[in-house]
Design an enzyme around this catalytic site. Structure first.
Site, PDB file in Angstrom:
ATOM      1  N   ASP A  48       0.845  -1.196   0.000  1.00 14.12           N
ATOM      2  CA  ASP A  48       0.000   0.000   0.000  1.00 14.12           C
ATOM      3  C   ASP A  48       0.879   1.244   0.000  1.00 14.12           C
ATOM      4  O   ASP A  48       1.603   1.497   0.961  1.00 14.12           O
ATOM      5  CB  ASP A  48      -0.900  -0.024   1.238  1.00 14.12           C
ATOM      6  CG  ASP A  48      -1.965   1.051   1.225  1.00 14.12           C
ATOM      7  OD1 ASP A  48      -1.970   1.873   0.281  1.00 14.12           O
ATOM      8  OD2 ASP A  48      -2.791   1.073   2.150  1.00 14.12           O
ATOM      9  N   HIS A  55      -0.497   4.125  -0.010  1.00 16.14           N
ATOM     10  CA  HIS A  55      -1.285   4.934   0.939  1.00 16.14           C
ATOM     11  C   HIS A  55      -1.401   6.397   0.540  1.00 16.14           C
ATOM     12  O   HIS A  55      -1.648   7.260   1.374  1.00 16.14           O
ATOM     13  CB  HIS A  55      -0.671   4.825   2.339  1.00 16.14           C
ATOM     14  CG  HIS A  55      -1.683   4.853   3.454  1.00 16.14           C
ATOM     15  ND1 HIS A  55      -1.879   5.949   4.261  1.00 16.14           N
ATOM     16  CD2 HIS A  55      -2.555   3.923   3.881  1.00 16.14           C
ATOM     17  CE1 HIS A  55      -2.825   5.697   5.149  1.00 16.14           C
ATOM     18  NE2 HIS A  55      -3.255   4.461   4.941  1.00 16.14           N
ATOM     19  N   GLU A 103      -1.292  -0.718  -3.999  1.00 17.61           N
ATOM     20  CA  GLU A 103      -2.512   0.023  -3.667  1.00 17.61           C
ATOM     21  C   GLU A 103      -2.253   1.522  -3.577  1.00 17.61           C
ATOM     22  O   GLU A 103      -1.238   1.954  -3.031  1.00 17.61           O
ATOM     23  CB  GLU A 103      -3.060  -0.474  -2.326  1.00 17.61           C
ATOM     24  CG  GLU A 103      -4.309   0.248  -1.847  1.00 17.61           C
ATOM     25  CD  GLU A 103      -4.889  -0.370  -0.599  1.00 17.61           C
ATOM     26  OE1 GLU A 103      -5.582   0.363   0.138  1.00 17.61           O
ATOM     27  OE2 GLU A 103      -4.672  -1.571  -0.348  1.00 17.61           O
ATOM     28  N   GLU A 152     -10.384   3.598  -2.320  1.00 15.48           N
ATOM     29  CA  GLU A 152     -10.939   3.727  -0.978  1.00 15.48           C
ATOM     30  C   GLU A 152     -11.378   5.152  -0.669  1.00 15.48           C
ATOM     31  O   GLU A 152     -12.214   5.371   0.207  1.00 15.48           O
ATOM     32  CB  GLU A 152      -9.932   3.253   0.070  1.00 15.48           C
ATOM     33  CG  GLU A 152      -8.708   4.142   0.205  1.00 15.48           C
ATOM     34  CD  GLU A 152      -7.663   3.546   1.127  1.00 15.48           C
ATOM     35  OE1 GLU A 152      -7.459   4.086   2.227  1.00 15.48           O
ATOM     36  OE2 GLU A 152      -7.055   2.535   0.740  1.00 15.48           O
ATOM     37  N   HIS A 206     -12.390  -2.201   0.394  1.00 13.61           N
ATOM     38  CA  HIS A 206     -11.603  -1.640   1.501  1.00 13.61           C
ATOM     39  C   HIS A 206     -12.384  -1.835   2.787  1.00 13.61           C
ATOM     40  O   HIS A 206     -13.587  -1.592   2.842  1.00 13.61           O
ATOM     41  CB  HIS A 206     -11.398  -0.142   1.216  1.00 13.61           C
ATOM     42  CG  HIS A 206     -10.585   0.586   2.223  1.00 13.61           C
ATOM     43  ND1 HIS A 206     -11.136   1.485   3.117  1.00 13.61           N
ATOM     44  CD2 HIS A 206      -9.251   0.589   2.466  1.00 13.61           C
ATOM     45  CE1 HIS A 206     -10.179   2.012   3.860  1.00 13.61           C
ATOM     46  NE2 HIS A 206      -9.021   1.487   3.488  1.00 13.61           N
TER      47      HIS A 206
END
Length: 385
Positions: free
Chosen positions: A183, A185, A209, A235, A285
């Site tokens: 991720d 992020h 991700e 997400e 998510h």
């Protein structure tokens, strides 16, 4: 059947819940929350419930449209998270009234179970090999980890090397078929995302991700050219209309809408169907509580393109109380070799421990509100968390 009232709860570690009551004694539970802004979400819940009290809860599609479209200003994380929790509770009521699991009301099953993955490493990834081995011992065959700490627009290659060393150590320890998601992020800017995609390609990741923030999704197609790694994101997107643009641009392989932020079960199912038409997979998510997880699993059960489900049991955020603490029938999330079986009870199929819920709601009043960490780059500028 009419809705007679509701009660909201804010509880540790960073969650919000709603209980909607009816005149026939059937209650429904939902999870209206937004990490770090749940009090604001619950103010929006109060506004939306002004419309809903007195209505028949079974007319879910009608109510969803009224709650969403009756506002001149629509969408966004606050409103869609409030709507999401209410929507989940309405599906819970309808399933209980018909004595059927929610997935049966969404068209029935296309699978018997959905693969899940577990988080390792924390916000500042560390000790990832040990944690991956622990998850494998619990039966999981896939994990996800944060890739980096702070990362500036252009940054030191020692940070790139640190990421590569962490991921390679997990790959070496777990073998070639163990699923590893990395991720970014939203901490990574476009230039560094290109570098990381290229360097990570040989490690055969399950996905990368959120390679860049949602406001920069126009660059995903460009970033995808630098490494043959599936790209997952979504997400921080809140409706089918946002996902429409993402899917049309291309470059994304897995979408990750959050059932607590994208408008609930009703909207998640529609987003998933849109993605299927673009040959894009679904991996919802879900770093949240038991209602969010149950809602996601019910949608997964009905979607051909659902491939894996995030779950947050034991995640680093869940200090003091965890997902299973809030339900009495914990066996519904007794994962079997990393898979969650279809949830067969009526409605969402989970039984909320109301006494524990109330005690945690009272406890939350005495604790500091959960907030995102504030991170800073070496030069003192703001760094994405």
């Amino acid at each position: 059947m009419k809705i007679t009232g509701y009660q909201t709860y804010i509880v540790p570690p960073r969650w919000g819940f709603i209980k909607i009551t009816t005149d026939v004694g059937i209650d429904g539970w939902g999870e209206p929350c937004l990490e770090g802004r749940t009090h604001t979400v619950h103010a929006c819940v109060d506004e939306l419930m002004e419309y809903l009290v007195g209505k028949d809860p079974r007319d879910i599609e009608l109510h969803w449209n009224y709650m969403h479209r009756s506002s001149f200003y629509r969408g966004g994380p606050i409103m869609m998270s409030a709507l999401a929790g209410i929507d989940q509770a309405l599906w819970d009521i309808k399933g209980k009234a018909l004595d059927a699991p929610v997935y049966q009301l969404l068209g029935g099953k296309c699978r018997d179970k959905i693969q899940t993955y577990s988080w390792i490493g924390g916000d500042r990834p560390d000790d990832v090999v040990r944690m991956a081995q622990e998850r494998k011992a619990l039966g999981f065959n896939a994990v996800k980890m944060n890739g980096t700490e702070e990362l500036n627009f252009i940054d030191e290659f020692s940070k790139v090397d640190a990421l590569l060393d962490r991921v390679q150590s997990v790959r070496d320890a777990m073998g070639k078929d163990f699923g590893i998601g990395v991720d970014f992020h939203g901490r990574v800017h476009k230039a560094m995302a290109k570098v990381l995609m290229k360097e990570l390609e040989p490690m055969h990741l399950m996905f990368v991700e959120e390679p860049v923030l949602a406001e920069h999704f126009e660059s995903i197609h460009e970033i995808a050219k630098y490494g043959a790694i599936p790209i997952a994101t979504g997400e921080r997107m809140y409706s089918r209309w946002e996902f429409k643009t993402l899917l049309e641009r291309g470059g994304v392989d897995i979408i990750q809408p959050d059932v607590c932020h994208c408008g609930g079960i009703t909207e998640l199912k529609k987003i998933a169907s849109m993605a299927e038409a673009y040959d894009v997979a679904l991996a919802p998510h879900c770093p949240l509580g038991p209602i969010a997880l149950a809602s996601s699993v019910h949608v997964d059960t009905t979607c051909q393109n659902a491939i894996i489900q995030e779950q947050s049991i034991g995640i680093h955020y869940n200090k003091g109380s965890d997902v299973l603490d809030y339900i009495t029938n914990k066996e519904v999330f007794a994962f079997d070799q990393g898979y969650c079986h279809n949830i067969e009870g009526p409605g969402l199929g989970i039984n909320i421990d109301e006494a524990f819920m109330q005690s945690q709601h009272e406890l939350a009043k005495t604790q500091a509100k959960w907030r995102n960490p504030y991170w800073t780059n070496e030069d003192g500028s703001f760094a994405e968390w």
